[in-house]
Design an enzyme around this catalytic site. Structure first.
Site, PDB file in Angstrom:
ATOM      1  N   CYS A  72     -80.455   1.600 -19.456  1.00  0.00           N
ATOM      2  CA  CYS A  72     -79.794   1.794 -21.025  1.00  0.00           C
ATOM      3  C   CYS A  72     -79.921   0.461 -21.520  1.00  0.00           C
ATOM      4  CB  CYS A  72     -78.603   2.400 -20.774  1.00  0.00           C
ATOM      5  SG  CYS A  72     -77.809   2.209 -22.329  1.00  0.00           S
ATOM      6  N   CYS A  78     -72.027  -1.244 -24.216  1.00  0.00           N
ATOM      7  CA  CYS A  78     -71.255  -0.151 -24.298  1.00  0.00           C
ATOM      8  C   CYS A  78     -70.818   0.118 -22.905  1.00  0.00           C
ATOM      9  CB  CYS A  78     -72.514   1.002 -24.447  1.00  0.00           C
ATOM     10  SG  CYS A  78     -71.760   2.765 -24.400  1.00  0.00           S
ATOM     11  N   CYS A 157     -78.107   7.848 -25.848  1.00  0.00           N
ATOM     12  CA  CYS A 157     -77.203   7.642 -24.770  1.00  0.00           C
ATOM     13  C   CYS A 157     -78.294   8.301 -23.729  1.00  0.00           C
ATOM     14  CB  CYS A 157     -76.130   8.239 -24.896  1.00  0.00           C
ATOM     15  SG  CYS A 157     -75.008   8.294 -23.419  1.00  0.00           S
ATOM     16  N   GLN A 270     -66.889  21.291 -15.745  1.00  0.00           N
ATOM     17  CA  GLN A 270     -67.348  20.141 -14.813  1.00  0.00           C
ATOM     18  C   GLN A 270     -68.530  19.688 -15.656  1.00  0.00           C
ATOM     19  OE1 GLN A 270     -65.868  19.012 -12.335  1.00  0.00           O
ATOM     20  NE2 GLN A 270     -64.636  21.125 -11.373  1.00  0.00           N
ATOM     21  N   CYS A 404     -60.962  14.329  -8.630  1.00  0.00           N
ATOM     22  CA  CYS A 404     -61.684  13.252  -9.053  1.00  0.00           C
ATOM     23  C   CYS A 404     -60.965  11.914  -9.213  1.00  0.00           C
ATOM     24  CB  CYS A 404     -61.645  13.847 -10.852  1.00  0.00           C
ATOM     25  SG  CYS A 404     -59.942  14.066 -11.114  1.00  0.00           S
TER      26      CYS A 404
HETATM   27  C1  LIG Z   1     -60.248  19.220 -12.543  1.00  0.00           C
HETATM   28  S1  LIG Z   1     -59.784  20.629 -13.487  1.00  0.00           S
HETATM   29  C2  LIG Z   1     -60.553  21.777 -12.727  1.00  0.00           C
HETATM   30  C3  LIG Z   1     -60.646  23.261 -13.163  1.00  0.00           C
HETATM   31  C4  LIG Z   1     -61.780  24.107 -12.423  1.00  0.00           C
HETATM   32  N1  LIG Z   1     -61.189  24.165 -11.139  1.00  0.00           N
HETATM   33  C5  LIG Z   1     -63.109  23.952 -12.697  1.00  0.00           C
HETATM   34  O1  LIG Z   1     -63.880  23.671 -11.674  1.00  0.00           O
HETATM   35  O2  LIG Z   1     -63.543  24.055 -13.920  1.00  0.00           O
HETATM   36  C6  LIG Z   1     -57.956  20.617 -13.427  1.00  0.00           C
HETATM   37  C7  LIG Z   1     -57.477  22.016 -13.924  1.00  0.00           C
HETATM   38  O3  LIG Z   1     -55.777  21.623 -13.955  1.00  0.00           O
HETATM   39  C8  LIG Z   1     -55.313  22.366 -14.795  1.00  0.00           C
HETATM   40  N2  LIG Z   1     -53.940  21.753 -14.657  1.00  0.00           N
HETATM   41  C9  LIG Z   1     -53.481  20.396 -15.020  1.00  0.00           C
HETATM   42  N3  LIG Z   1     -52.000  20.209 -14.857  1.00  0.00           N
HETATM   43  C10 LIG Z   1     -51.883  21.414 -14.380  1.00  0.00           C
HETATM   44  C11 LIG Z   1     -50.429  21.640 -13.676  1.00  0.00           C
HETATM   45  N4  LIG Z   1     -49.457  20.941 -14.023  1.00  0.00           N
HETATM   46  N5  LIG Z   1     -50.386  23.168 -13.166  1.00  0.00           N
HETATM   47  C12 LIG Z   1     -51.547  24.009 -13.303  1.00  0.00           C
HETATM   48  N6  LIG Z   1     -52.862  23.382 -13.685  1.00  0.00           N
HETATM   49  C13 LIG Z   1     -52.931  22.186 -14.344  1.00  0.00           C
HETATM   50  C14 LIG Z   1     -56.015  22.021 -15.953  1.00  0.00           C
HETATM   51  O4  LIG Z   1     -55.710  22.671 -17.130  1.00  0.00           O
HETATM   52  C15 LIG Z   1     -57.384  22.089 -15.526  1.00  0.00           C
HETATM   53  O5  LIG Z   1     -57.964  23.293 -15.757  1.00  0.00           O
END
Ligand SMILES: C[S@@+](CC[C@H](N)C(=O)[O-])C[C@H]1O[C@@H](n2cnc3c(N)ncnc32)[C@H](O)[C@@H]1O
Length: 446
Positions: A72, A78, A157, A270, A404
């Protein structure tokens, strides 16, 4: 030597988790972008904070053997990427090293390490929030510059999908033509398998000419334009004079499971479609769902893991805080003929409301059986204080944990170990190549 030189020579000793090379200058830490251990760089100091200095580096002398030319042209200025100067193998080893260090700090040992998984290095990113700035009459659209709040001057990008990257230049022209370009602070881009959406944040009302320009842009670029005057609850489809304007969901396929999932452009998905499929494939290979068994998918979002689990024969309790995500998960289950194997519930999983007994009750009420496995995919803050309650449910024997954030993953791994689980296998997945983001999947067995 000047007391506060702007450019200094630094010997780089370490590479930090955030991708910055670390060294010393005048007995203070200096963190340098575009620098690898063992290298000597000329570091242009761009920020001083809390005794540390932050700098952009330029290699002097011998390069680290894993240094590669950045793909890049905007790196390292950036701030979207921090590791464009390191080979893919080196990035993965670095990320695995960071995960191993986090686990070690928590006293957790993995029985087995899975080879780091990498499928695509560029053009993978289906979501991005880009800053907008008007500087000297010129519109900039891009990620923030490193160590600053300025918007990087980009024309394209390399990490965005080509379809999203191709919007950057037309967006600059569009915003420049609006009545108040400086009132546009950011745009968000989202891509499904065959459509794109653009969320345009605007601080001032848009006038009819602006709306006309946006309509033309949407048609010419074949992109759904969504207006955002405030928080996400203000998102509004652009009225293109074709009936009642409504935000159209995007979609992605999971072909191995014959699934198509719809999502709203602002909802969590994702960002790397191929790596997402790899995560799902591996999580299911770990869990090996048995026909009819109940699996709890906690932090389930729009059903990204729930539906493949259900397709594989499990009955799934999916819990998630966002009511809109739960509505999408239910809709996705229905569209894919899996409603009978899915029970979704909107619940904040960080409150005592959803401990082990509550989860068991939810599963019993939905399917007449307690869960025998968990799939966890929490936000960066980790699984939260209820984790031990869920892990101690007597019927639970396997846990697949997608993370993550290696630090909260390691802390949660320690909690699971204290509940009698062994970390059977763990590995890193290159969800965001060239950035410092570390995605982990661990499989725990009781
Ligand atoms: C890393 S994402 C994973 C979503 C899903 N498993 C996927 O693969 O697309 C984390 C998820 O946790 C939810 N989340 C965040 N805080 C939360 C809480 N206190 N209780 C329940 N869910 C929560 C978010 O809304 C989000 O959808």
């Amino acid at each position: 030597m000047a007391k506060n030189p702007v450019e200094v020579e630094v010997a780089i000793e370490t590479l930090a988790v955030d991708g910055l090379g670390g060294g010393d200058h005048q007995e203070r830490p200096i963190w340098v972008r575009n620098a690898l251990p063992g290298e000597v760089v000329s570091a242009r100091i761009v920020k001083r904070r809390g005794g540390a200095r932050y700098a952009d580096g330029q290699l002097l002398g011998t390069a680290h053997p894993e240094r590669i030319p950045s793909a890049c042209q905007y790196f390292p200025r950036c701030g979207g990427c921090v590791l464009q100067h390191a080979s893919g193998d080196y990035q993965l080893a670095h990320k695995q090293g960071a995960l191993a260090a986090s686990l070690k700090a928590q006293g957790v040992e993995a029985h087995c390490w899975r080879r780091p998984s990498s499928l695509v290095r560029l053009g993978y990113r289906t979501k991005a929030r880009l800053g907008v700035r008007v500087v000297g009459g010129q519109v900039l659209v891009g990620f923030r510059e490193s160590f600053s709040n300025r918007v990087a001057k980009l024309q394209s990008c390399q990490t965005l999908t080509p379809e999203l990257s191709a919007l950057i230049q037309p967006l600059k022209s569009l915003i420049g033509a609006l009545s108040a370009p400086a009132s546009i602070p950011q745009v968000e881009l989202a891509q499904g398998d065959d459509a794109r959406a653009l969320m345009l944040r605007h601080l001032e009302p848009l006038n009819p000419e602006d709306l006309g320009l946006l309509t033309r842009f949407a048609r010419e670029q074949d992109v759904q334009v969504i207006l955002q005057s405030g928080g996400y609850d203000t998102l509004q489809a652009l009225d293109m004079g074709q009936g009642v304007p409504a935000i159209k969901p995007l979609a992605y396929q999971l072909p191995e499971y014959g699934l198509s999932l719809l999502f709203q452009p602002d909802q969590f998905t994702q960002v790397n479609a191929l790596m997402n499929r790899e995560l799902i494939r591996t999580a299911l290979a770990y869990l090996m769902p048995r026909r009819g068994e109940v699996i709890a998918d906690l932090f389930c979002g729009i059903g990204n893991f729930s539906l493949p689990l259900a397709r594989s024969g499990a009955r799934v309790v999916g819990i998630e805080a966002s009511e809109r995500a739960i509505a999408s998960a239910e809709d996705n289950a229905g569209r894919n003929g899996l409603a009978h194997r899915c029970h979704f519930k909107a619940q904040n999983l960080y409150t005592p409301m959803e401990g082990g007994e509550a989860l068991e009750r939810t599963a019993q009420a939905a399917f007449g059986a307690a869960p025998s496995a968990l799939l966890l995919d929490p936000p960066r803050s980790g699984a939260g204080e209820r984790l031990a309650d869920w892990a101690k449910i007597p019927s639970v024997e396997r846990v697949a944990y997608v993370s993550c954030n290696p630090e909260t993953f390691a802390a949660d791994a320690r909690t699971l170990a204290a509940c009698g689980y062994r970390l059977h296998e763990v590995g890193v997945y290159d969800m965001f190549p060239n950035t410092s983001h570390i995605e982990t999947l661990g499989f725990f067995v009781r």
